[in-house]
Write a protein that holds these residues in place. Structure first.
Motif, mmCIF file in Angstrom:
data_model
loop_
_atom_site.group_PDB
_atom_site.id
_atom_site.type_symbol
_atom_site.label_atom_id
_atom_site.label_comp_id
_atom_site.label_asym_id
_atom_site.label_seq_id
_atom_site.Cartn_x
_atom_site.Cartn_y
_atom_site.Cartn_z
ATOM 1 N N ASN A 35 1.395 11.246 -13.130
ATOM 2 C CA ASN A 35 0.548 10.162 -13.613
ATOM 3 C C ASN A 35 1.193 8.801 -13.380
ATOM 4 O OD1 ASN A 35 -1.942 11.177 -14.392
ATOM 5 N ND2 ASN A 35 -1.182 11.866 -16.371
ATOM 6 N N GLU B 145 -0.613 5.683 -11.531
ATOM 7 C CA GLU B 145 -0.775 4.380 -12.169
ATOM 8 C C GLU B 145 -0.002 3.267 -11.474
ATOM 9 O OE1 GLU B 145 -1.596 5.315 -16.786
ATOM 10 O OE2 GLU B 145 0.428 5.757 -16.097
ATOM 11 N N ASN C 156 -1.719 2.288 -8.012
ATOM 12 C CA ASN C 156 -2.523 1.301 -8.745
ATOM 13 C C ASN C 156 -3.843 1.901 -9.228
ATOM 14 O OD1 ASN C 156 -2.822 -1.228 -9.885
ATOM 15 N ND2 ASN C 156 -3.955 -2.028 -8.137
ATOM 16 N N GLY C 157 -3.761 3.148 -9.723
ATOM 17 C CA GLY C 157 -4.960 3.833 -10.193
ATOM 18 C C GLY C 157 -4.861 4.167 -11.666
ATOM 19 N N LYS C 158 -5.598 5.191 -12.060
ATOM 20 C CA LYS C 158 -5.636 5.621 -13.454
ATOM 21 C C LYS C 158 -5.014 7.000 -13.586
ATOM 22 C CE LYS C 158 -9.779 3.016 -14.555
ATOM 23 N NZ LYS C 158 -11.143 3.079 -15.029
ATOM 24 N N ALA C 159 -4.407 7.243 -14.738
ATOM 25 C CA ALA C 159 -3.830 8.557 -15.030
ATOM 26 C C ALA C 159 -4.955 9.579 -15.149
ATOM 27 C CB ALA C 159 -3.033 8.504 -16.331
ATOM 28 N N ASP D 139 -6.117 13.470 -16.765
ATOM 29 C CA ASP D 139 -5.848 14.337 -17.917
ATOM 30 C C ASP D 139 -4.828 15.398 -17.517
ATOM 31 O OD1 ASP D 139 -5.876 16.160 -20.032
ATOM 32 O OD2 ASP D 139 -8.052 16.213 -20.173
#
Length: 50
Positions: free
Chosen positions: A6, A10, A14-17, A19
């Motif tokens: 993750n 991130e 430059n993205g999102k973690a 689940d």
């Protein structure tokens, strides 16, 4: 390992973690484990073999 993955999503990408229990995370962890099968922890892996 999921935290490190993750972190890459991130920071490096430059993205999102994602689940940690998602099928995508399980797939990434499984793939990494497959790549490292038979390699001792902390071993140096020679470059230029692939």
């Amino acid at each position: 390992m999921e935290e490190r993955i993750n972190g890459c999503f991130e920071r490096s990408m430059n993205g999102k973690a994602i689940d940690v229990n998602s099928k995508e995370m399980r797939a990434i962890v499984t793939y990494i484990k497959h790549l490292s099968r038979g390699i001792p922890v902390g071993a140096r892996i020679p470059t230029g073999l692939y």
